[in-house]
Design a protein around this motif. Structure first.
Motif, PDB file in Angstrom:
ATOM      1  N   SER A   1       3.455  13.736  -3.735  1.00  0.00           N
ATOM      2  CA  SER A   1       2.192  13.890  -4.460  1.00  0.00           C
ATOM      3  C   SER A   1       1.303  14.977  -3.861  1.00  0.00           C
ATOM      4  N   GLU A   2       1.213  15.028  -2.538  1.00  0.00           N
ATOM      5  CA  GLU A   2       0.290  15.973  -1.914  1.00  0.00           C
ATOM      6  C   GLU A   2       0.878  17.361  -1.729  1.00  0.00           C
TER       7      GLU A   2
ATOM      8  N   ASP B   1       0.856  -1.187   0.000  1.00  0.00           N
ATOM      9  CA  ASP B   1       0.000   0.000   0.000  1.00  0.00           C
ATOM     10  C   ASP B   1       0.889   1.234   0.000  1.00  0.00           C
ATOM     11  N   THR B   2       0.951   1.918  -1.126  1.00  0.00           N
ATOM     12  CA  THR B   2       1.805   3.105  -1.239  1.00  0.00           C
ATOM     13  C   THR B   2       1.035   4.397  -0.966  1.00  0.00           C
ATOM     14  N   GLU B   3      -0.244   4.256  -0.631  1.00  0.00           N
ATOM     15  CA  GLU B   3      -1.051   5.429  -0.258  1.00  0.00           C
ATOM     16  C   GLU B   3      -1.840   5.118   1.006  1.00  0.00           C
TER      17      GLU B   3
ATOM     18  N   SER C   1       4.533   5.046   1.706  1.00  0.00           N
ATOM     19  CA  SER C   1       3.399   5.953   1.567  1.00  0.00           C
ATOM     20  C   SER C   1       3.784   7.361   1.998  1.00  0.00           C
TER      21      SER C   1
ATOM     22  N   TYR D   1       3.462  12.646   8.836  1.00  0.00           N
ATOM     23  CA  TYR D   1       2.555  13.186   7.816  1.00  0.00           C
ATOM     24  C   TYR D   1       2.099  14.608   8.146  1.00  0.00           C
TER      25      TYR D   1
ATOM     26  N   TYR E   1       3.527  10.589  -0.190  1.00  0.00           N
ATOM     27  CA  TYR E   1       2.639  11.631   0.338  1.00  0.00           C
ATOM     28  C   TYR E   1       3.245  13.017   0.136  1.00  0.00           C
TER      29      TYR E   1
ATOM     30  N   TRP F   1      -1.998   6.521   3.733  1.00  0.00           N
ATOM     31  CA  TRP F   1      -2.601   7.671   4.420  1.00  0.00           C
ATOM     32  C   TRP F   1      -4.059   7.891   4.012  1.00  0.00           C
ATOM     33  N   ARG F   2      -4.464   7.337   2.897  1.00  0.00           N
ATOM     34  CA  ARG F   2      -5.858   7.498   2.459  1.00  0.00           C
ATOM     35  C   ARG F   2      -6.803   6.603   3.265  1.00  0.00           C
TER      36      ARG F   2
END
Length: 639
Positions: free
Chosen positions: A301-302, A22-24, A294, A212, A298, A26-27
């Motif tokens: 990307s974010e 799971d590379t995301e 992730s 994060y 994060y 945080w979602r």
């Protein structure tokens, strides 16, 4: 059941998290404002809380929405993740998890996936939903980044500690001041020391408690995005320091999260870093890999971060790093390499390069580990660049010497060429070199101010014309005399004074010249871009070399670290004709005395097919000459 008590989160959603893929993450984990459907009341808004604590007996969420009492969370079947959906809780709510460990003891814990955290010394997590809308220019920036070849372009990096660059400035104020200054100075990138949430200001962000959550001292996550957007609008790339090697032992953060060694190894020989009094991540645990990969994605990307500089890579690569015999556990082959950490670094580098076009991964790695910047498919770690710590250490040791002793340490400045192309190197003069009793760059150099600043001008010119990209820590561009102190900020009041202004203006000129003269950057990582003219003039404390571009474009560079001038210094160059001086650090513009300027010089043919040009080299100064194939030789003289 009237509505989904886990806020639309199921065990299926967490399969990737448990497999390490799971590379995301945080979602799914953390706190998210979500809408659920109630059979009787329709759509309801609230916040879903989810936290991984597989060995806990009970987990509760407490916050300002329930008067810091507690609401019981439930295990999502088969996941080790506890979840709850709380109606009416929205952005801005403060919260913590209360975890009863396997031993029965209770601990209050912050959310490992929190997007926002209170300003220290407070540490509650904060429910956050971004309201920042990226400007249209951001798409153009990201598209340009994806098409950029960083190896064959200029790259000079300004390393910044945001909290002390201009003391009292927040992210939005920095967005007004920092891009303007960095752009004017000609740097191509800023490198931000870690902006992740950390309790102790003196840790400079390297002991992270909220991976994060940006540091709330300077503003909100959206405020940080404003700063990054402003830097991009000014054409400045943003590198962010990232710390996946270790984390602090604060009992309210990641350590012993569910009463067991969850994110770290249980055995202190693997799970603790003695140098820093911290825990070491367990890279072999899938959920930890998901957490870290992730986190890297994060920020890219974010927050549109352009590069991650990975801190303390050497401590990750070696099981015996800073440990005596008997204090570490060999790998399954009996070796000292941390195979799990190596696999993790390859995984995160490969994923980010494939997922985010144009992103750069940079290793702060201080050993001779082979293949740090080699591609993963060739057996390397997959980084794009590596800090050249050997060059840095050798150079600084040389600068500390009285000029009369430098002749006996001449190879300190030449040795780096032995291995210059073994990796894609960045030449760093970082914050670590101007703190903790090491002295500022000015103070490292002996004797009076003339020698100090003349030597610094020579050294920076040497650095900017040596193969590799450049990094300079804030304050060193204007010769701050005191060691950096994060609690005081920079000594900006000296940057307009004699010596200081000249040094700063020279750094600006080096950046501008480098951008205009391809030989100074085009082949930084390829042997065809460099050749010594004379690497062995140790009696004169002088070095000379050539940098090559394309189609015969070339620059001859001379660096004299002696207090003696050489009024007729002969250089063997590849082409006869005109060589025009493009830099002389003794120029009055840089607070030199203005003597020994060369203008244009004529190189005359030699019997062996090369040519020789005679130049005047000032004391403690650097000279750059660029070959000018279009100049009219008839109007030049040797004088």
């Amino acid at each position: 059941m009237a509505h989904d008590r886990f806020g639309n989160l199921t065990g299926w959603d967490l399969e990737g998290f448990h497999s390490g893929g799971d590379t995301e993450a945080w979602r799914r984990l953390g706190a998210h404002v979500v809408t659920v459907h109630d059979d009787e009341r329709g759509e309801l808004s609230g916040t879903r809380f989810a936290v991984w604590a597989p060995n806990a007996q009970r987990v509760q969420v407490m916050g300002d929405f329930n008067w810091w009492q507690a609401d019981e969370m439930e295990l999502i079947p088969g996941t080790g993740v506890w979840g709850i959906w709380k109606e009416g809780v929205g952005a801005g709510a403060k919260y913590k998890f209360k975890v009863q460990g396997a031993d029965g003891n209770w601990h209050e814990k912050v959310d490992p996936y929190a997007f926002r955290a209170e300003t220290p010394p407070y540490n509650a997590s904060i429910v956050h939903t971004t309201h920042h809308e990226w400007a249209p220019g951001e798409d153009a920036w990201l598209s340009h980044r994806a098409e950029t070849d960083p190896y064959h372009r200029p790259m000079s990096i300004y390393e910044v500690h945001l909290g002390s660059w201009r003391k009292t400035m927040d992210y939005r104020q920095l967005a007004q001041a920092l891009p303007e200054y960095v752009s004017w100075m000609g740097f191509t990138h800023v490198e931000l020391m870690p902006v992740m949430s950390h309790p102790l200001e003196a840790s400079w962000g390297y002991q992270v408690t909220g991976y994060y959550a940006p540091d709330e001292r300077l503003g909100s996550p959206d405020d940080l995005k404003v700063l990054i957007e402003a830097l991009h609008a000014a054409g400045i790339g943003v590198i962010l320091d990232w710390v996946p090697g270790h984390f602090p032992k604060d009992d309210w953060a990641l350590g012993r999260f569910d009463g067991t060694a969850l994110y770290e190894h249980a055995d202190p020989r693997q799970g603790e870093q003695p140098d820093w009094g911290t825990y070491v991540f367990n890279y072999g645990r899938n959920e930890v890999k998901s957490f870290l990969v992730s986190n890297a994605l994060y920020w890219v990307s974010e927050f549109h971060i352009d590069a991650l500089r990975v801190d303390a890579v050497a401590s990750m690569l070696y099981l015996d790093y800073s440990r005596a015999e008997g204090e570490w556990i060999p790998n399954r082959f009996g070796g000292r390499e941390n195979l799990e950490a190596i696999d993790f670094l390859r995984y995160v580098n490969k994923h980010l390069y494939e997922r985010q076009p144009g992103v750069m991964m940079i290793a702060e790695e201080s050993t001779s580990f082979s293949g740090v910047t080699a591609p993963v498919h060739e057996g390397g770690l997959g980084f794009g660049f590596k800090w050249n710590m050997g060059w840095m250490n050798d150079s600084l040791e040389y600068l500390k010497l009285d000029p009369i002793y430098r002749q006996y340490h001449h190879n300190d400045l030449t040795f780096a060429m032995v291995y210059a192309y073994s990796e894609n190197f960045i030449l760093p003069i970082s914050h670590d070199e101007v703190v903790h009793g090491k002295g500022s760059m000015v103070d490292k150099i002996p004797q009076d101010d003339w020698r100090k600043f003349a030597t610094l001008r020579t050294f920076y010119s040497f650095m900017w014309s040596f193969p590799g990209k450049q990094l300079l820590f804030m304050g060193q561009e204007f010769g701050q005399r005191a060691e950096w102190d994060e609690s005081k900020g920079l000594e900006w009041w000296v940057d307009g004074m004699h010596w200081h202004k000249g040094l700063r203006d020279l750094i600006r000129e080096l950046n501008l010249l480098q951008a205009q003269v391809p030989p100074l950057y085009l082949h930084d990582h390829e042997p065809e871009g460099f050749r010594w003219i004379n690497a062995n003039d140790w009696m004169a404390n002088t070095y000379s070399w050539l940098r090559f571009g394309q189609d015969g474009d070339m620059v001859a560079c001379i660096a004299n670290f002696s207090p003696e001038p050489y009024v007729a210094y002969g250089l063997r160059v590849p082409r006869a004709g005109v060589w025009r001086e493009i830099l002389n650090t003794n120029d009055a513009r840089w607070d030199g005395d203005g003597d020994h300027l060369n203008g244009a010089r004529l190189a005359v043919p030699r019997d062996d097919g090369d040519a020789e040009v005679v130049v005047s080299v000032p004391p403690m100064a650097a000279v750059w000459l660029r070959y000018d194939p279009d100049a009219d030789e008839q109007h030049l003289s040797q004088g």
